[in-house]
Write a protein that holds these residues in place. Structure first.
Motif, PDB file in Angstrom:
ATOM      1  N   VAL A 449       0.837  -1.207   0.000  1.00 26.72           N
ATOM      2  CA  VAL A 449       0.000   0.000   0.000  1.00 26.72           C
ATOM      3  C   VAL A 449       0.868   1.251   0.000  1.00 26.72           C
ATOM      4  O   VAL A 449       0.591   2.223  -0.719  1.00 26.72           O
ATOM      5  N   GLY A 450       1.940   1.229   0.808  1.00 27.46           N
ATOM      6  CA  GLY A 450       2.839   2.389   0.830  1.00 27.46           C
ATOM      7  C   GLY A 450       3.491   2.629  -0.520  1.00 27.46           C
ATOM      8  O   GLY A 450       3.600   3.783  -0.977  1.00 27.46           O
ATOM      9  N   SER A 451       3.932   1.558  -1.186  1.00 24.51           N
ATOM     10  CA  SER A 451       4.531   1.703  -2.510  1.00 24.51           C
ATOM     11  C   SER A 451       3.518   2.237  -3.515  1.00 24.51           C
ATOM     12  O   SER A 451       3.849   3.090  -4.357  1.00 24.51           O
ATOM     13  N   ALA A 452       2.282   1.735  -3.437  1.00 22.82           N
ATOM     14  CA  ALA A 452       1.248   2.202  -4.362  1.00 22.82           C
ATOM     15  C   ALA A 452       0.965   3.687  -4.168  1.00 22.82           C
ATOM     16  O   ALA A 452       0.826   4.446  -5.140  1.00 22.82           O
ATOM     17  N   LEU A 453       0.884   4.125  -2.911  1.00 19.87           N
ATOM     18  CA  LEU A 453       0.648   5.550  -2.650  1.00 19.87           C
ATOM     19  C   LEU A 453       1.826   6.393  -3.138  1.00 19.87           C
ATOM     20  O   LEU A 453       1.627   7.477  -3.703  1.00 19.87           O
ATOM     21  N   ALA A 454       3.044   5.899  -2.923  1.00 19.81           N
ATOM     22  CA  ALA A 454       4.218   6.637  -3.387  1.00 19.81           C
ATOM     23  C   ALA A 454       4.233   6.723  -4.914  1.00 19.81           C
ATOM     24  O   ALA A 454       4.524   7.781  -5.488  1.00 19.81           O
ATOM     25  N   VAL A 455       3.914   5.618  -5.578  1.00 21.51           N
ATOM     26  CA  VAL A 455       3.867   5.621  -7.047  1.00 21.51           C
ATOM     27  C   VAL A 455       2.794   6.582  -7.542  1.00 21.51           C
ATOM     28  O   VAL A 455       3.010   7.351  -8.489  1.00 21.51           O
ATOM     29  N   ALA A 456       1.627   6.542  -6.914  1.00 26.79           N
ATOM     30  CA  ALA A 456       0.548   7.438  -7.329  1.00 26.79           C
ATOM     31  C   ALA A 456       0.962   8.893  -7.170  1.00 26.79           C
ATOM     32  O   ALA A 456       0.722   9.728  -8.058  1.00 26.79           O
ATOM     33  N   ALA A 457       1.614   9.212  -6.050  1.00 23.56           N
ATOM     34  CA  ALA A 457       2.029  10.591  -5.809  1.00 23.56           C
ATOM     35  C   ALA A 457       3.117  11.027  -6.791  1.00 23.56           C
ATOM     36  O   ALA A 457       3.041  12.103  -7.390  1.00 23.56           O
ATOM     37  N   VAL A 458       4.135  10.176  -6.990  1.00 18.53           N
ATOM     38  CA  VAL A 458       5.247  10.551  -7.872  1.00 18.53           C
ATOM     39  C   VAL A 458       4.777  10.704  -9.313  1.00 18.53           C
ATOM     40  O   VAL A 458       5.074  11.708  -9.972  1.00 18.53           O
ATOM     41  N   THR A 459       4.052   9.721  -9.817  1.00 24.01           N
ATOM     42  CA  THR A 459       3.608   9.805 -11.211  1.00 24.01           C
ATOM     43  C   THR A 459       2.610  10.937 -11.408  1.00 24.01           C
ATOM     44  O   THR A 459       2.641  11.631 -12.429  1.00 24.01           O
ATOM     45  N   GLY A 460       1.719  11.126 -10.442  1.00 25.60           N
ATOM     46  CA  GLY A 460       0.761  12.218 -10.569  1.00 25.60           C
ATOM     47  C   GLY A 460       1.438  13.575 -10.609  1.00 25.60           C
ATOM     48  O   GLY A 460       1.110  14.429 -11.438  1.00 25.60           O
ATOM     49  N   VAL A 461       2.425  13.775  -9.726  1.00 23.22           N
ATOM     50  CA  VAL A 461       3.153  15.047  -9.712  1.00 23.22           C
ATOM     51  C   VAL A 461       3.966  15.228 -10.992  1.00 23.22           C
ATOM     52  O   VAL A 461       4.000  16.319 -11.575  1.00 23.22           O
ATOM     53  N   CYS A 462       4.623  14.147 -11.440  1.00 22.80           N
ATOM     54  CA  CYS A 462       5.432  14.250 -12.668  1.00 22.80           C
ATOM     55  C   CYS A 462       4.566  14.587 -13.877  1.00 22.80           C
ATOM     56  O   CYS A 462       4.931  15.449 -14.695  1.00 22.80           O
ATOM     57  N   VAL A 463       3.438  13.930 -13.994  1.00 21.90           N
ATOM     58  CA  VAL A 463       2.553  14.203 -15.134  1.00 21.90           C
ATOM     59  C   VAL A 463       2.011  15.620 -15.067  1.00 21.90           C
ATOM     60  O   VAL A 463       1.995  16.353 -16.076  1.00 21.90           O
ATOM     61  N   SER A 464       1.567  16.050 -13.886  1.00 26.08           N
ATOM     62  CA  SER A 464       1.040  17.416 -13.754  1.00 26.08           C
ATOM     63  C   SER A 464       2.114  18.454 -14.051  1.00 26.08           C
ATOM     64  O   SER A 464       1.868  19.445 -14.756  1.00 26.08           O
ATOM     65  N   TRP A 465       3.318  18.215 -13.522  1.00 25.45           N
ATOM     66  CA  TRP A 465       4.416  19.156 -13.754  1.00 25.45           C
ATOM     67  C   TRP A 465       4.782  19.217 -15.232  1.00 25.45           C
ATOM     68  O   TRP A 465       5.026  20.287 -15.783  1.00 25.45           O
ATOM     69  N   TRP A 466       4.820  18.063 -15.896  1.00 26.70           N
ATOM     70  CA  TRP A 466       5.171  18.039 -17.315  1.00 26.70           C
ATOM     71  C   TRP A 466       4.109  18.745 -18.159  1.00 26.70           C
ATOM     72  O   TRP A 466       4.443  19.508 -19.069  1.00 26.70           O
ATOM     73  N   LEU A 467       2.862  18.511 -17.862  1.00 27.10           N
ATOM     74  CA  LEU A 467       1.793  19.169 -18.601  1.00 27.10           C
ATOM     75  C   LEU A 467       1.840  20.679 -18.409  1.00 27.10           C
ATOM     76  O   LEU A 467       1.619  21.443 -19.339  1.00 27.10           O
ATOM     77  N   THR A 468       2.140  21.096 -17.185  1.00 28.23           N
ATOM     78  CA  THR A 468       2.181  22.533 -16.908  1.00 28.23           C
ATOM     79  C   THR A 468       3.396  23.189 -17.538  1.00 28.23           C
ATOM     80  O   THR A 468       3.301  24.259 -18.143  1.00 28.23           O
ATOM     81  N   ARG A 469       4.560  22.532 -17.440  1.00 30.61           N
ATOM     82  CA  ARG A 469       5.792  23.145 -17.941  1.00 30.61           C
ATOM     83  C   ARG A 469       5.897  23.096 -19.453  1.00 30.61           C
ATOM     84  O   ARG A 469       6.176  24.107 -20.108  1.00 30.61           O
ATOM     85  N   ASP A 470       5.694  21.929 -20.039  1.00 28.53           N
ATOM     86  CA  ASP A 470       5.927  21.768 -21.473  1.00 28.53           C
ATOM     87  C   ASP A 470       4.706  22.088 -22.329  1.00 28.53           C
ATOM     88  O   ASP A 470       4.852  22.461 -23.495  1.00 28.53           O
ATOM     89  N   LEU A 471       3.519  21.905 -21.790  1.00 24.08           N
ATOM     90  CA  LEU A 471       2.312  22.128 -22.598  1.00 24.08           C
ATOM     91  C   LEU A 471       1.544  23.370 -22.178  1.00 24.08           C
ATOM     92  O   LEU A 471       0.512  23.680 -22.784  1.00 24.08           O
ATOM     93  N   ASN A 472       2.020  24.046 -21.118  1.00 25.76           N
ATOM     94  CA  ASN A 472       1.334  25.247 -20.625  1.00 25.76           C
ATOM     95  C   ASN A 472      -0.119  24.967 -20.258  1.00 25.76           C
ATOM     96  O   ASN A 472      -1.009  25.811 -20.455  1.00 25.76           O
ATOM     97  N   ALA A 473      -0.360  23.769 -19.744  1.00 18.25           N
ATOM     98  CA  ALA A 473      -1.720  23.418 -19.350  1.00 18.25           C
ATOM     99  C   ALA A 473      -2.114  24.176 -18.093  1.00 18.25           C
ATOM    100  O   ALA A 473      -1.283  24.451 -17.219  1.00 18.25           O
ATOM    101  N   GLN A 474      -3.383  24.508 -18.005  1.00 24.78           N
ATOM    102  CA  GLN A 474      -3.883  25.148 -16.802  1.00 24.78           C
ATOM    103  C   GLN A 474      -3.900  24.139 -15.649  1.00 24.78           C
ATOM    104  O   GLN A 474      -3.965  22.922 -15.860  1.00 24.78           O
ATOM    105  N   ALA A 475      -3.853  24.652 -14.431  1.00 23.01           N
ATOM    106  CA  ALA A 475      -3.751  23.785 -13.248  1.00 23.01           C
ATOM    107  C   ALA A 475      -4.869  22.754 -13.161  1.00 23.01           C
ATOM    108  O   ALA A 475      -4.596  21.580 -12.872  1.00 23.01           O
ATOM    109  N   PRO A 476      -6.143  23.101 -13.396  1.00 19.41           N
ATOM    110  CA  PRO A 476      -7.200  22.069 -13.284  1.00 19.41           C
ATOM    111  C   PRO A 476      -6.998  20.915 -14.258  1.00 19.41           C
ATOM    112  O   PRO A 476      -7.169  19.752 -13.896  1.00 19.41           O
ATOM    113  N   LEU A 477      -6.620  21.248 -15.513  1.00 15.48           N
ATOM    114  CA  LEU A 477      -6.411  20.177 -16.492  1.00 15.48           C
ATOM    115  C   LEU A 477      -5.205  19.324 -16.113  1.00 15.48           C
ATOM    116  O   LEU A 477      -5.242  18.091 -16.210  1.00 15.48           O
TER     117      LEU A 477
END
Length: 802
Positions: A449-477
């Motif tokens: 469970v701890g690994s799953a939560l860590a994976v969810a947090a890391v991948t979610g943050v990485c995807v959100s950061w990449w969308l915001t930085r490289d694609l200029n996506a708005q925060a909600p998207l």
């Protein structure tokens, strides 16, 4: 009753013994009464177990024993008697414990010789007919002890567990149990030293020897070879006489079988004559084992059976053949309808057969919960990761990238899962095996469970950061896609963990009827019935021939182990193994995402074709070479150059070489000057319809080119550079543009698929006959083409009407 109990509490408070009452019961409880209560429940449990095993139907097997001549005995001076003169049958063990000055005995024997039955018989007999001075015998399974718990604390816990239940009027408290043990009013009967992992046996023997006070009673059972190896390693019970169980004599075996049959039953006569006449025959040697003797009596109890078939030399030519025939009747005997429990004979055999097949597949005689794996688990893990990241790349780049990413991440995920599963290393079990099966399940549930939560947090943050930085996506998207990908990755990681795979496989086998819903409960029940033994964190079949009967593929010599045999390379990284597969699975997906970003960033250059003006000089410059390159495999970059004398200027116009369906974002490369000390040049880069970018470059320096104020839609627009000397020095300045060209918005198709408008695009207002383009925050007037009619400034914006 409640009124009486309240009065007892009130009296305890008045007498200042409320703490004693809360822990041990009423203040007037005395050791004799506590010992009687404990004996009452111990006898209840022993009678129930004796009845379940049918040990007195009609009588117990007369197993004999004698003092062991192995290298395990304390000296005669310590024991106070000659151990070589010790002998008797199983019923005399209580008398030997009473007669020995130290009251401590170790019982050794081979598998199937009745060590556990002897321990149970001693507890039953001493609790049923105690003599003056006898302590209360308490049966304890050593397989549950671990060094993390002091031996004295563990024994007191076992006393309390045996002092609670339907036969006891109330539970024995912690202080009462400790007082009984310290006063030698309890006799620990420790069964199964050999069920501990080998590295723990010596520590257990030392802990037992130190925890048992002088004069206290003790009985310990163990397999002979294991105890001798422990003693040779330097650990032994210093005050305990060692006796060893012997094979059942032919005469006693015949008497036991004769007493078990009904009067007038002549089916056994030929068998008795064969055993008596040939005591060294295969059948006689088989009947020397108490287990086989018991199974023989059970298998041929019904009048429709023919025990004389055991005399057939054709079918039962060897001892193994006879044992196979009798062991085939072992499970029906262990799971008889009269035995209490939720598992019928048919179900138990089906469940145990699956466990045996899993052990045979893995080439081991050890069984651990993480070995439960269906053929669907690995592909399911790969499919979960592949679908998660394949869908995300499909949403970004289309079906081609989505399919390729899904296949790649799915294959890597399946491979990583299979590698640790094949080597049985997906769970790190140290040689000491400090946790039992249930505790290990809980431990790895937390890890999963701890690994799953860590994976969810890391991948979610990485995807959100990449969308915001490289694609200029708005925060909600960005948060929306980050949450979806993170949650799906976390679920896939949980499925791929040791605990998640176990739960998924167990659920599948339960739905298909091949395992019970509560597997841990079934394994504990099989251990209680004597079908399984529990050495450390794993289970083993108590009789390996039963394992091979349940699964013909079971190995005789195991070539894998789930514990104890770790190579140096595995041992070093052992604590990281639970997250190895997850790291590889998630890492592969993030690598794909990073690769996509890099590919789009490095392949978005737009070349320029010369059109008019001052034609530059063309050259190339080497920027990097392979470390050991001998064939000229180096990376070069184009360099355009102009010579700008004092007081002059240069102007060159190009057209874009290619026009893609992507907007142009910026100029590429760097512009530098050299060859004229203290000289400077003004550089103006212009794209038709855009505000020019102007900056100054001095001698022996360079500067990066600029971004366009606003992205430009793909059109074949002229591009120009103007170089104007700012100084009056007489020397000629050489101006070089390294990596010339334009850079288009490679990720614009991705933005379009996600509905993201490129940052900085001009807002357009349509009128009836004109198009008004609002260019905000431009420092210089826009350059308009010949079709422009109006170009004026309004506030901080330029309006271009065409």
């Amino acid at each position: 009753m409640w009124r009486k109990r309240r009065q007892t509490v009130r009296n305890s408070i008045v007498l200042g013994d409320v703490n004693q009452f809360m822990k041990d019961g009423p203040a007037d409880a005395d050791p004799d009464r506590e010992a009687d209560r404990l004996r009452e429940h111990v006898l209840f449990r022993a009678r129930r177990e004796v009845a379940r095993l049918g040990l007195q139907q009609p009588t117990m097997i007369p197993v004999s024993w004698r003092g062991s001549d192995r290298w395990v005995q304390p000296s005669r001076a310590v024991l106070g008697t000659d151990p070589g003169q010790l002998s008797g049958t199983v019923h005399r063990i209580p008398d030997v414990c009473r007669d020995l000055p130290r009251h401590q005995v170790v019982v050794l024997g081979e598998p199937g010789t009745g060590k556990s039955v002897l321990a149970l018989s001693l507890v039953h007999d001493m609790a049923d007919a105690p003599q003056p001075g006898d302590p209360v015998p308490v049966l304890m399974s050593l397989s549950s002890w671990r060094p993390a718990v002091p031996m004295r604390t563990w024994i007191i816990r076992q006393i309390r567990q045996n002092g609670s239940g339907p036969a006891a009027r109330r539970k024995v408290g912690a202080q009462a149990a400790a007082a009984l043990f310290d006063a030698c009013r309890v006799m620990p009967v420790l069964d199964g030293l050999d069920e501990l992992p080998q590295p723990l046996r010596a520590r257990a023997v030392e802990a037992i020897d130190a925890a048992i006070p002088k004069g206290c009673w003790l009985l310990l059972t163990c397999r002979a070879e294991q105890y001798e190896a422990t003693c040779r390693a330097g650990s032994r019970l210093t005050r305990a006489a060692v006796v060893e169980l012997r094979a059942v004599e032919t005469r006693m075996a015949i008497d036991y079988l004769r007493q078990s049959k009904v009067a007038g039953d002549r089916r056994w006569d030929a068998v008795f004559e064969a055993i008596r006449g040939r005591p060294e025959s295969t059948l006689a040697r088989t009947m020397a084992s108490p287990l086989m003797l018991y199974l023989t009596q059970t298998a041929y109890q019904a009048s429709v059976t023919e025990p004389t078939e055991l005399l057939s030399g054709k079918e039962y030519a060897s001892r193994e053949d006879i044992e196979d025939r009798l062991l085939d009747r072992y499970l029906p005997a262990a799971y008889a309808e009269s035995a209490p429990g939720p598992y019928t004979q048919t179900r138990a055999r089906r469940y145990l057969s699956l466990i045996a097949r899993q052990m045979g597949r893995d080439g081991t005689v050890d069984f651990a919960w993480w070995q439960i794996r269906s053929l669907l688990t690995g592909p399911a893990v790969g499919l979960a990761f592949g679908c998660t990241w394949g869908w995300f790349l499909y949403a970004l780049l289309g079906s081609g990238w989505g399919l390729a990413t899904g296949l790649l991440t799915g294959l890597v995920s399946l491979t990583a899962h299979a590698v640790v599963r094949y080597e049985l290393k997906q769970v790190y079990v140290p040689e000491g095996a400090l946790r039992g099966p249930r505790a290990l399940v809980r431990h790895y549930a937390l890890i999963g469970v701890g690994s799953a939560l860590a994976v969810a947090a890391v991948t979610g943050v990485c995807v959100s950061w990449w969308l915001t930085r490289d694609l200029n996506a708005q925060a909600p998207l960005a948060r929306h896609y980050g949450a979806l990908v993170g949650a799906a990755s976390g679920a896939a990681a949980l499925l791929g963990s040791a605990w998640g795979s176990y739960q998924a496989s167990r659920l599948w086998f339960w739905l298909t009827g091949r395992l019970p819903r509560r597997l841990a409960h079934f394994l504990e029940d099989a251990h209680r019935r004597g079908v399984l033994r529990q050495p450390g964190a794993v289970y083993q079949f108590r009789h390996e021939r039963l394992l091979r009967l349940l699964d013909a593929r079971a190995v005789k010599e195991p070539y894998r182990s789930v514990q104890g045999e770790w190579s140096a390379s595995w041992r070093r990284w052992g604590p990281l193994l639970p997250v190895f597969a997850t790291t590889a699975q998630v890492g592969s997906a993030l690598v794909v995402l990073g690769t996509v970003s890099m590919l789009y960033a490095t392949t978005s250059g737009v070349g320029l074709d010369y059109r008019s003006g001052d034609k530059p000089g063309y050259g190339a410059r080497t920027v990097a070479c392979a470390p050991s390159s001998s064939d000229g495999s180096c990376t070069t970059v184009d360099v355009w150059s102009w010579k700008v004398p004092a007081g002059s200027s240069r102007h060159t116009v190009w057209l874009p070489a290619t026009v893609r369906d992507r907007s142009i974002q910026r100029w590429s490369g760097r512009i530098g000057a050299r060859g004229c000390a203290h000289a400077s040049v003004e550089v103006t880069l212009a794209l038709t319809g855009q505000a020019p970018a102007a900056f100054t470059v001095r001698d022996s320096s360079d500067a990066p080119t600029a971004d366009l104020p606003h992205p430009v839609r793909p059109e074949r627009r002229p591009v120009s550079v103007t170089l104007r000397r700012l100084d009056h020095r007489s020397c000629t300045l050489l101006v070089e543009w390294t990596g010339p060209g334009l850079v288009d918005d490679a990720l614009e198709p991705v933005r379009k698929r996600l509905g993201i408008e490129a940052a900085g695009f001009p807002a357009r207002v349509h009128t009836e006959n004109s198009r008004i383009t609002v260019l905000r925050n431009t420092a210089l007037p826009p350059i308009v083409n010949s079709a422009s009619r109006v170009s004026s400034r309004y506030g901080n914006a330029w309006l271009v009407c065409t």
